[in-house]
Design an enzyme around this catalytic site. Structure first.
Site, PDB file in Angstrom:
ATOM      1  N   ASP A 236      23.950  14.131  54.301  1.00 37.23           N
ATOM      2  CA  ASP A 236      24.778  13.848  55.826  1.00 37.23           C
ATOM      3  C   ASP A 236      24.678  14.909  56.663  1.00 37.23           C
ATOM      4  OD1 ASP A 236      26.551  15.698  54.494  1.00 37.23           O
ATOM      5  OD2 ASP A 236      28.139  13.965  54.324  1.00 37.23           O
TER       6      ASP A 236
ATOM      7  N   ASP B 170      25.514  12.735  46.857  1.00 33.25           N
ATOM      8  CA  ASP B 170      26.846  13.506  47.112  1.00 33.25           C
ATOM      9  C   ASP B 170      27.974  12.652  46.603  1.00 33.25           C
ATOM     10  OD1 ASP B 170      25.826  15.428  49.024  1.00 33.25           O
ATOM     11  OD2 ASP B 170      25.611  13.984  50.438  1.00 33.25           O
TER      12      ASP B 170
ATOM     13  N   ASP C 160      21.194  19.411  55.273  1.00 34.14           N
ATOM     14  CA  ASP C 160      20.676  18.513  54.285  1.00 34.14           C
ATOM     15  C   ASP C 160      18.995  18.067  54.625  1.00 34.14           C
ATOM     16  OD1 ASP C 160      22.778  18.652  52.628  1.00 34.14           O
ATOM     17  OD2 ASP C 160      23.807  17.008  53.636  1.00 34.14           O
TER      18      ASP C 160
ATOM     19  N   ASN D 195      -9.237 -16.741  42.205  1.00 33.70           N
ATOM     20  CA  ASN D 195     -10.398 -16.564  42.587  1.00 33.70           C
ATOM     21  C   ASN D 195     -11.619 -16.145  41.614  1.00 33.70           C
ATOM     22  OD1 ASN D 195      -9.225 -16.237  44.965  1.00 33.70           O
ATOM     23  ND2 ASN D 195      -9.271 -14.386  45.521  1.00 33.70           N
TER      24      ASN D 195
ATOM     25  N   VAL E 175     -16.954 -15.575  49.903  1.00 30.15           N
ATOM     26  CA  VAL E 175     -15.706 -15.374  51.047  1.00 30.15           C
ATOM     27  C   VAL E 175     -14.632 -16.015  50.400  1.00 30.15           C
ATOM     28  CG1 VAL E 175     -14.780 -16.705  52.783  1.00 30.15           C
ATOM     29  CG2 VAL E 175     -17.078 -15.705  53.000  1.00 30.15           C
TER      30      VAL E 175
END
Length: 943
Positions: free
Chosen positions: A657, A349, A661, A723, A302
């Site tokens: 935009d 752009d 596009d 761990n 666990v």
């Protein structure tokens, strides 16, 4: 309901079969001025937001129970139950301490997990609120943008190309309006709209005078009255039929899930090996021994499996995306963060992204010469000029006035200041004409009666105007080459003369000259409208009347680069990211701006849309591999550029935009829509929206994406190292129990270096708050000093696994060595403490080493002291965990629960000293890495 109670109830007839004015009257709205803000607010409170019904949320009790559904947790509960049974049989302790402690830890873990999930849900919900669609409405006679969720019945919608229709509405007026309704009707072609009432109710796909929520405007414009919102819309009618879809896991989340499953198999295998080893080496003599071994094995499994990783990952991604939003980059889904950090090419752009998008007309070139119109008093001294200059200035004046009439922008006064609303190019004409009016007011007045809207395919627009007391004129503006092809005459002084080849050549030379100076060029033309346009008061006006025009002049419009754009491009290049500029502007203009920004050098090639059209697949790949500036490119060419770059293995970010596009943005790895200039359709297709339309924001978002991915690697390295340390400590502690002196010193039949409850406690205090603190760690390494992450690169690569294994081994050695020091015999003879004291010291060393590993994990090459105090959250979680560990060591009832005893200062000194080994080992490794990098790159640049 779609109709407000305060207005006359709408007729049982469908709005499509009734006159639009009647529908407006019954909805209590004015088609010109719209609703008042007060009335809109009242209706919103009455009918609720314009949203579809939300999916039913899973109840809290179900989500709480789900925390216990993990197989390992169930196995731990079973083991705790076995412990209770053994306690009942043997009855040696007054209460089953192990079972109680394990139960308490499971509940605490469940609470933490539930809190993490709730926080992740809140974070993701906050992100969704940032991407709500907007609609343009008329309220109180003013045009304004509002959230589509705030639309109410009776609102007057203004629709334009690229808009996403916010609600069902009855059209009042249309101008070449077409909408895409495939989401509702399955019709793949755009539907032409007409405001005329229908004779009878027809199927949905044939209701030409209605627009529907969720559809897209692909062409033209129009005005409409909202008739239904929310669940009353046609989309709402079918919403309940749609199956609830779960969010798709991101590639990183899938990788982490695979990692969790793999670790589960490995750790469970190790736990079984440990239990078998204990049984074979030390033997099982009683039910209590069996329970002890079982609890240890299950607790180890666990604790070693980071089951909280998915929730932790979602929190870190969502918090990172919220930080991006504060910096004007709204990322619509978490998976895009991974792509951002990997972007190798940014296709951007020019206008508004690399430049300020604040257009200003400075030059006008006409048949008689060039006029500088940037000066405030450009036309004031017209009478004193020579005849040639007078002619040029009159032509320039006409050019500005025609351009201001062939225009959809408008001037409004706000707080005493004149503001231009609309497309930046169109506002430039309005502002120039306004300056002109302040010097030479025009006595002529024109009323607009028709229009042919601009489109990216046509590259021009025209309007029809009736002069007060005079004829109807056609005014046009657009790309000079397109407009010249439709002209037969040109304006010279006060007369129109035939436009011959020489005149066309001079006009195009003027375009080239202006473009070479980085001006954007637009042509302006006019004509007297044909009789049918005059006779129908503009109703017959269409594209067929855009011919036999009189060319007036060409304007030069300047849009200067953003001051921060050059630095952002330099930063992108430093990060190994190629920047490509794609624009519809003239090649000379594009080249000049690119050179000014450091995006290209003198003589670098500029590819045009024609080049792309004529290139086959192989040639196209060569072009995109060597060209950084694309000019005169149509939106559909963007998709070809994206595909060619992706064939090269590039991770492509593409801005856009316009509605055209959208395909390129959807195809790109990271589609980026403009939040100011972008259409709703584009925003929906994109994965990221820029609220400031600024290229520098893209680069900042890439940096943030890299930081987020780095932080994910940090907490993965931290959790897995901790761990690994726990697993190796138990494994080596059992295997080498005799050599370490454990079996001689322990009174227990089964000798364990750590108890099951201690393992679970270590997992509890180290895997929650510190791990989350790692996920929000400020940048330590310069993430923009390295090339983009490859698409095949794993979150946990070979070098990281080496660090995890080394750190885990160091933690286990420090823990076991601590115990050995305080016990008689073993590898380090001389100690005289009890086994419980030695185990408490080892347990404390393990916790401290795990916490110190968090500071190590902040960078895999920078020293631990680099930016040591920048992460206050980490220091807070560290202090809290240490305080809890002190409580476990000294508080009596916690001592009983976790099998600890009080430690003296010597014990603490040894614990802290040996725990710090994780720091020193990593510092040596990092120093070697830095020295090796310096030898490869003497200038200090990471390679």
């Amino acid at each position: 309901m779609a109709i407000p109670e305060s207005s006359t109830p709408l007729s049982t007839e469908h709005p499509s079969t009734r006159d639009a004015r009647d529908v407006a009257r019954e909805l209590g709205t004015d088609p010109e001025s719209g609703l008042s803000e007060a009335e809109a607010s009242r209706r919103l409170a009455q009918y609720g937001p314009n949203e579809l019904r939300a999916a039913t949320r899973t109840p809290l009790w179900r989500r709480a129970l789900a925390q216990f559904a993990d197989p390992l947790i169930i196995l731990l509960l079973v083991a705790a139950g076995v412990s209770v049974v053994a306690w009942v049989i043997e009855g040696e302790e007054p209460v089953p301490i192990d079972a109680i402690v394990i139960g308490a830890i499971i509940v605490l873990n469940a609470i933490i997990g539930l809190a993490q999930e709730a926080r992740a849900d809140r974070a993701v919900a906050a992100l969704a609120s940032l991407t709500h669609a907007h609609s343009t409405v008329v309220r109180d006679g003013r045009i304004r943008s509002t959230s589509s969720a705030d639309l109410v019945p009776g609102d007057i919608l203004l629709l334009a190309e690229g808009d996403r229709v916010g609600a069902d509405a009855r059209l009042i007026t249309t101008h070449s309006l077409h909408t895409m309704e495939s989401s509702l009707t399955g019709e793949s072609a755009p539907v032409e709209k007409d405001a005329a009432a229908l004779p009878s109710l027809v199927p949905l796909g044939d209701r030409a005078n209605m627009v529907f929520a969720g559809t897209a405007v692909t062409r033209g414009n129009g005005r409409a009255i909202v008739t239904a919102t929310g669940m009353e819309t046609e989309t709402g009618a079918i919403a309940d039929l749609l199956a609830e879809t779960k969010a798709e896991a991101t590639p990183l989340q899938r990788e982490v899930s695979r990692l969790g499953r793999t670790l589960s198999i490995i750790v469970i295998s190790i736990a079984i090996v440990v239990m078998i080893t204990i049984t074979l080496v030390q033997g099982i003599t009683s039910p209590a021994d069996l329970v002890t071994v079982l609890l240890l094995g299950v607790s180890l499994a666990v604790a070693a499996v980071p089951e909280g990783l998915p929730a932790l990952l979602s929190i870190v991604l969502a918090l990172g995306v919220q930080r991006m939003a504060k910096r004007n980059a709204i990322v619509k889904n978490l998976s895009s963060v991974e792509s951002l950090g990997s972007a190798s090419v940014i296709c951007t752009d020019k206008t508004g992204t690399l430049t300020t998008n604040r257009m200003r007309i400075e030059r006008v070139v006409t048949a008689s010469g060039e006029t500088d119109v940037s000066a405030t008093a450009a036309f004031r001294d017209l009478d004193a000029a020579d005849e040639t200059t007078k002619a040029a200035m009159r032509e320039a004046e006409l050019t500005l006035r025609v351009g201001a009439l062939a225009n959809d922008a408008r001037l409004v006064e706000e707080e005493g200041r004149l503001q231009a609303e609309g497309d930046p190019t169109e506002t430039a004409f309005l502002l120039a004409a306004h300056r002109l009016d302040s010097e030479r007011p025009s006595p002529r007045r024109f009323g607009r009666i028709g229009e042919v809207p601009f489109s990216s395919e046509r590259k021009m627009m025209s309007t029809a105007h009736r002069e007060e007391g005079g004829p109807v004129y056609v005014f046009s503006k657009g790309a000079p080459d397109v407009l010249l092809a439709r002209c037969t005459e040109q304006r010279v002084g006060d007369e129109a003369v035939p436009l011959d080849d020489e005149g066309r050549r001079r006009a195009m030379e003027a375009v080239e000259a202006l473009s070479a100076q980085a001006y954007r060029t637009l042509g302006v033309a006019y004509r007297i409208a044909p009789e049918e346009v005059d006779a129908t008061d503009g109703a017959a006006f269409d594209e067929s009347h855009e011919h036999d025009l009189v060319y007036v002049g060409t304007v030069g419009i300047i849009d200067p680069p953003r001051p921060e754009a050059a630095a952002a491009i330099e930063e992108a290049h430093r990060a190994g990211i190629r920047v490509i500029m794609i624009t519809g502007d003239h090649p000379a203009t594009a080249s000049r701006i690119a050179r000014d920004l450091g995006l290209a050098r003198e003589g670098d090639p500029v590819a045009t849309g024609v080049d792309l059209e004529n290139a086959d697949a192989a040639r196209l790949r060569d072009i995109v591999a060597t060209t950084s500036v694309f000019a005169r490119v149509a939106p559909e060419h963007k998709l070809r550029i994206v595909d060619a770059l992706q064939e090269h293995g590039e991770i492509v970010a593409m801005t856009g935009d316009g509605v055209n596009d959208a395909p390129a943005l959807k195809s790109a790895d990271i589609g980026i829509a403009m939040g100011i200039a972008g259409t709703e359709v584009t925003k929906e297709a994109a994965r990221m929206v820029l609220t400031d339309d600024n290229f520098a924001t893209i680069v900042a978002a890439v940096r943030e994406g890299r930081v987020i991915f780095d932080n994910i690697r940090k907490f993965l390295r931290y959790l897995l190292s901790s761990n690994m340390g726990e697993v190796l400590t138990v494994f080596f502690g059992v295997v080498f129990a005799g050599a370490l002196g454990f079996t001689q010193a322990s009174p227990e039949a089964v000798v364990l270096p750590l108890l099951a409850t201690q393992i679970l406690w270590t997992n509890l205090v180290t895997d929650s708050a510190p791990a989350l603190a790692m996920g929000v760690d400020p940048e330590v390494d310069d993430v923009m000093a390295r090339p983009p992450r490859g698409p095949g690169d794993r979150a946990i690569d070979g070098s990281m696994w080496t660090i995890i294994a080394t750190t885990g081994l160091t933690m286990s050695i420090a823990t076991l060595l601590t115990m050995d020091i305080f016990l008689p015999g073993g590898l380090v003879p001389g100690g005289a403490d009890t086994f419980d004291t030695a185990r408490t010291a080892g347990f404390t060393t393990m916790v401290l080493a795990a916490l110190l590993t968090a500071f190590n994990a902040r960078s895999d090459r920078a020293s631990v002291v680099s930016g040591l105090f920048r992460n206050r959250v980490l220091w807070g979680s560290f202090a809290l965990a240490v305080a809890l560990q002190v409580a476990v060591v000294y508080v009596p009832f916690l001592q009983a629960a976790f099998g600890t005893t009080a430690l003296d200062p010597v014990h603490w000194a040894v614990c802290v000293g040996l725990a710090s080994l994780v720091i020193w080992v990593e510092e040596v490794r990092k120093a070697i890495v830095r020295a090796r990098t310096a030898r490869v790159a003497p200038d200090g640049v990471a390679t």
